[in-house]
Design an enzyme around this catalytic site. Structure first.
Site, PDB file in Angstrom:
ATOM      1  N   GLU A 226      -3.104  44.217  53.809  1.00  0.00           N
ATOM      2  CA  GLU A 226      -1.975  44.135  54.510  1.00  0.00           C
ATOM      3  C   GLU A 226      -2.369  45.390  55.579  1.00  0.00           C
ATOM      4  O   GLU A 226      -2.548  46.392  55.990  1.00  0.00           O
ATOM      5  CB  GLU A 226      -0.968  43.979  54.165  1.00  0.00           C
ATOM      6  CG  GLU A 226      -0.494  42.318  53.803  1.00  0.00           C
ATOM      7  CD  GLU A 226       0.994  42.074  52.385  1.00  0.00           C
ATOM      8  OE1 GLU A 226       0.603  40.624  52.622  1.00  0.00           O
ATOM      9  OE2 GLU A 226       0.965  43.023  52.178  1.00  0.00           O
TER      10      GLU A 226
ATOM     11  N   CYS B  67       0.533  51.015  60.607  1.00  0.00           N
ATOM     12  CA  CYS B  67       1.074  51.321  59.415  1.00  0.00           C
ATOM     13  C   CYS B  67      -0.870  50.591  58.510  1.00  0.00           C
ATOM     14  O   CYS B  67      -0.735  49.134  58.899  1.00  0.00           O
ATOM     15  CB  CYS B  67       2.010  50.636  58.726  1.00  0.00           C
ATOM     16  SG  CYS B  67       1.473  51.361  56.396  1.00  0.00           S
TER      17      CYS B  67
ATOM     18  N   CYS C 151      -4.621  49.675  44.831  1.00  0.00           N
ATOM     19  CA  CYS C 151      -4.743  51.558  45.050  1.00  0.00           C
ATOM     20  C   CYS C 151      -5.375  51.779  42.877  1.00  0.00           C
ATOM     21  O   CYS C 151      -4.379  51.317  42.083  1.00  0.00           O
ATOM     22  CB  CYS C 151      -3.475  51.695  45.233  1.00  0.00           C
ATOM     23  SG  CYS C 151      -3.343  53.712  45.113  1.00  0.00           S
TER      24      CYS C 151
ATOM     25  N   CYS D   3       1.259  54.630  40.942  1.00  0.00           N
ATOM     26  CA  CYS D   3       2.717  54.846  41.051  1.00  0.00           C
ATOM     27  C   CYS D   3       3.988  53.439  40.581  1.00  0.00           C
ATOM     28  O   CYS D   3       3.470  52.500  41.188  1.00  0.00           O
ATOM     29  CB  CYS D   3       2.751  55.368  42.350  1.00  0.00           C
ATOM     30  SG  CYS D   3       2.339  56.694  43.063  1.00  0.00           S
TER      31      CYS D   3
ATOM     32  N   CYS E  73       5.670  51.650  43.700  1.00  0.00           N
ATOM     33  CA  CYS E  73       4.961  51.120  44.835  1.00  0.00           C
ATOM     34  C   CYS E  73       4.444  49.865  44.572  1.00  0.00           C
ATOM     35  O   CYS E  73       3.123  49.372  42.787  1.00  0.00           O
ATOM     36  CB  CYS E  73       3.764  52.311  45.162  1.00  0.00           C
ATOM     37  SG  CYS E  73       2.883  51.604  46.487  1.00  0.00           S
TER      38      CYS E  73
ATOM     39  N   SER F 138      -1.638  59.995  54.421  1.00  0.00           N
ATOM     40  CA  SER F 138       0.049  61.016  53.814  1.00  0.00           C
ATOM     41  C   SER F 138      -1.273  60.230  52.288  1.00  0.00           C
ATOM     42  O   SER F 138      -1.591  59.660  52.088  1.00  0.00           O
ATOM     43  CB  SER F 138       0.685  59.219  53.291  1.00  0.00           C
ATOM     44  OG  SER F 138       1.631  59.147  52.856  1.00  0.00           O
TER      45      SER F 138
ATOM     46  N   SER G 263       3.519  62.916  49.530  1.00  0.00           N
ATOM     47  CA  SER G 263       4.791  62.217  48.414  1.00  0.00           C
ATOM     48  C   SER G 263       5.137  62.798  47.224  1.00  0.00           C
ATOM     49  O   SER G 263       4.171  62.720  45.951  1.00  0.00           O
ATOM     50  CB  SER G 263       4.096  60.723  47.901  1.00  0.00           C
ATOM     51  OG  SER G 263       3.787  59.901  49.214  1.00  0.00           O
ATOM     52  N   LEU G 264       6.321  63.282  47.969  1.00  0.00           N
ATOM     53  CA  LEU G 264       6.297  64.016  46.553  1.00  0.00           C
ATOM     54  C   LEU G 264       7.343  62.921  45.481  1.00  0.00           C
ATOM     55  O   LEU G 264       7.058  63.347  44.746  1.00  0.00           O
ATOM     56  CB  LEU G 264       7.067  65.810  47.290  1.00  0.00           C
ATOM     57  CG  LEU G 264       7.010  66.960  45.871  1.00  0.00           C
ATOM     58  CD1 LEU G 264       5.725  67.509  45.818  1.00  0.00           C
ATOM     59  CD2 LEU G 264       8.430  67.780  46.797  1.00  0.00           C
ATOM     60  N   HIS G 265       8.191  63.000  45.700  1.00  0.00           N
ATOM     61  CA  HIS G 265       9.382  61.684  44.832  1.00  0.00           C
ATOM     62  C   HIS G 265      10.065  62.998  43.780  1.00  0.00           C
ATOM     63  O   HIS G 265      11.332  62.199  43.633  1.00  0.00           O
ATOM     64  CB  HIS G 265       8.686  60.500  44.671  1.00  0.00           C
ATOM     65  CG  HIS G 265       7.706  60.176  45.410  1.00  0.00           C
ATOM     66  ND1 HIS G 265       8.555  59.606  46.968  1.00  0.00           N
ATOM     67  CD2 HIS G 265       7.300  59.826  46.121  1.00  0.00           C
ATOM     68  CE1 HIS G 265       7.814  59.028  47.686  1.00  0.00           C
ATOM     69  NE2 HIS G 265       6.801  59.163  46.944  1.00  0.00           N
TER      70      HIS G 265
ATOM     71  N   CYS H 128       7.545  50.385  53.223  1.00  0.00           N
ATOM     72  CA  CYS H 128       6.679  51.131  52.106  1.00  0.00           C
ATOM     73  C   CYS H 128       6.780  50.372  51.011  1.00  0.00           C
ATOM     74  O   CYS H 128       7.357  51.078  50.469  1.00  0.00           O
ATOM     75  CB  CYS H 128       7.170  52.619  52.590  1.00  0.00           C
ATOM     76  SG  CYS H 128       7.012  53.422  53.946  1.00  0.00           S
TER      77      CYS H 128
HETATM   78  N1  SAH Z   1      -1.261  56.261  48.752  1.00  0.00           N
HETATM   79  C1  SAH Z   1      -0.632  57.100  49.839  1.00  0.00           C
HETATM   80  C2  SAH Z   1      -0.004  56.037  50.954  1.00  0.00           C
HETATM   81  C3  SAH Z   1       0.469  55.185  49.857  1.00  0.00           C
HETATM   82  S1  SAH Z   1       2.266  54.595  50.743  1.00  0.00           S
HETATM   83  C4  SAH Z   1       0.641  57.818  49.768  1.00  0.00           C
HETATM   84  O1  SAH Z   1       1.269  57.510  48.117  1.00  0.00           O
HETATM   85  O2  SAH Z   1       1.291  58.424  50.065  1.00  0.00           O
HETATM   86  C5  SAH Z   1       3.251  55.585  51.996  1.00  0.00           C
HETATM   87  C6  SAH Z   1       4.754  56.179  51.039  1.00  0.00           C
HETATM   88  O3  SAH Z   1       6.029  55.098  50.432  1.00  0.00           O
HETATM   89  C7  SAH Z   1       3.792  56.728  50.649  1.00  0.00           C
HETATM   90  O4  SAH Z   1       4.505  58.388  50.582  1.00  0.00           O
HETATM   91  C8  SAH Z   1       4.854  55.773  48.473  1.00  0.00           C
HETATM   92  O5  SAH Z   1       4.958  57.218  47.927  1.00  0.00           O
HETATM   93  C9  SAH Z   1       5.925  55.399  49.315  1.00  0.00           C
HETATM   94  N2  SAH Z   1       6.587  54.206  48.556  1.00  0.00           N
HETATM   95  C10 SAH Z   1       5.744  53.594  47.702  1.00  0.00           C
HETATM   96  N3  SAH Z   1       5.850  52.557  46.819  1.00  0.00           N
HETATM   97  C11 SAH Z   1       7.601  52.603  47.900  1.00  0.00           C
HETATM   98  C12 SAH Z   1       8.616  51.965  47.685  1.00  0.00           C
HETATM   99  N4  SAH Z   1       8.845  50.227  47.216  1.00  0.00           N
HETATM  100  N5  SAH Z   1       9.568  51.754  48.618  1.00  0.00           N
HETATM  101  C13 SAH Z   1       9.202  53.321  49.605  1.00  0.00           C
HETATM  102  N6  SAH Z   1       8.619  53.614  49.362  1.00  0.00           N
HETATM  103  C14 SAH Z   1       7.896  53.668  48.611  1.00  0.00           C
END
Ligand code: SAH
Length: 374
Positions: free
Chosen positions: A112, A125, A132, A136, A139, A221, A244-246, A366
């Site tokens: 997509e 995007c 992937c 995570c 996601c 990213s 993407s730290l989180h 996202c």
């Molecule tokens: N693999 C890369 C790009 C992926 S998506 C990465 O992880 O950075 C881009 C962003 O969306 C990332 O920061 C990812 O962690 C975030 N993301 C993933 N799932 C999400 C969700 N359910 N809600 C909000 N952000 C999310």
């Protein structure tokens, strides 16, 4: 939201060698394009004409290439512009200014991309992989596992088709240009390093050899693949890097971003800071706000402290309200908690802006891209 069914192209898709997509113009160097054209019995300068049609006029349709003789353009287009992406479905939100497209690739797999038009910019995007491998748990794409990497042409085609759609005025607001590309769709871009970097080079090459975009308007990213981040640093291409730290602590981050067990919070932050030092480009820290998981005030303080320990003015924080995914036990943070988190970061002097959740009602925000068949 409205679903627009799209007529399916039922012609048998062509294949390349060893499960690869068929040869496409975009995947060839300028020299290889000349060779390909001459091997097809045409004059070398036709390669430049094809590049102009593709990158400048954003078309691969031989009918539009009226400066080439009919037989020539049919022959060249049939050979060098195989249809790599077939639209299966398009979903619209936000009054038609957000469009998520589901594409079928030559081997039947699907990805997509999401186009978002704003008042003063338009952002696509893109997906860089089918599925992937980073797993995570919050996601949607992470739940699919990795099927395969996309080729450069498969990624560039997502961009070319979005740019053409905007140029043709298909989104409300009249014709416009595609200004931004973010590698935030399906996949981990730095795990498909070669194809992604070739894509970036193609996007920023001046027309007619590329799409003539600004590197600064391209965001890569990553979950924090440190060696690949270092490699990107050495490329000296001023793309925006997003990490993407989180979570600011290893214990929680290893749960949310499993690759953290390989490269820790500190290692990922050091690599991000080094990227800033070398390129001068401010790095974005992405932080999906999950209720009672990572949204505590102390974690905001720890994040602020860790960022400031590496310097000032090098980083920008992007909290993202968690977009729910099917079966996930996590929900978005309470808005007041989110505000407090942001206030704490700002109190540490960290510029912080909450990411919008465009397209969340069409599972186009996202972390929601799963390319399910309906
Ligand atoms: N693999 C890369 C790009 C992926 S998506 C990465 O992880 O950075 C881009 C962003 O969306 C990332 O920061 C990812 O962690 C975030 N993301 C993933 N799932 C999400 C969700 N359910 N809600 C909000 N952000 C999310």
């Amino acid at each position: 939201m409205t679903a627009t069914p799209i007529a399916l192209d039922l012609s048998a898709p062509r294949r390349g060698p060893r499960g690869k997509p068929p040869r496409h113009f975009v995947d060839l160097t300028p020299e290889q394009r000349v060779t390909a054209v001459t091997e097809l019995g045409e004059k070398a300068f036709r390669a430049k004409q094809l590049a102009t049609h593709y990158f400048q006029h954003l078309t691969d349709d031989p009918e539009a290439m009226t400066d080439l003789p009919k037989a020539t353009r049919d022959l060249l287009a049939a050979d060098l512009f195989p249809q790599l992406l077939t639209p299966v479905r398009a979903l619209q939100a936000d009054g038609g200014t957000t469009v998520k497209t589901l594409w079928r690739l030559f081997d039947g797999v699907k990805v997509e991309s999401v186009l978002m038009r704003y008042r003063n910019r338009s952002t696509l995007c893109v997906s860089s992989e089918v599925g992937c491998g980073m797993a995570c748990p919050f996601c949607a794409t992470g739940q699919l596992g990795l099927t395969r990497n996309l080729s450069t042409a498969e990624i560039v085609e997502q961009v070319r088709r979005a740019a053409r759609s905007l140029a043709a005025g298909e989104l409300p607001g009249g014709p416009t240009r595609l200004s931004n590309v973010v590698f935030m769709g399906m996949g981990e871009p730095l795990a498909n390093y070669k194809a992604v970097m070739e894509t970036v080079r193609t996007l920023i090459a001046p027309t007619p050899d590329g799409l003539g975009m600004s590197a600064r308007n391209i965001t890569v990213s990553t979950v924090g693949l440190v060696p690949a981040m270092e490699k990107l640093t050495k490329e000296q291409i001023p793309v925006t890097l997003a990490l993407s730290l989180h979570a600011p602590d290893d214990e929680l981050r290893s749960e949310l971003v499993p690759i953290n067990t390989r490269w820790s919070v500190d290692e990922a932050l050091d690599a991000a800071h080094h990227y800033f030092e070398v390129t001068g480009r401010r790095v974005s820290i992405e932080y999906a706000m999950m209720r009672d998981i990572n949204d505590q005030a102390w974690r905001a303080d720890l994040l602020g402290t860790k960022l400031n320990a590496r310097g000032r003015g090098w980083v920008h924080c992007n909290p993202i309200p968690l977009n729910p995914t099917p079966g996930s036990k996590w929900t978005a943070s309470d808005p007041q908690v989110e505000q407090e988190f942001v206030a704490r970061l700002r109190a540490h002097g960290i510029p912080t802006t909450i990411r919008d959740t465009r397209g969340s009602d069409i599972d186009g925000a996202c972390g929601q891209l799963a390319a399910e068949e309906d």
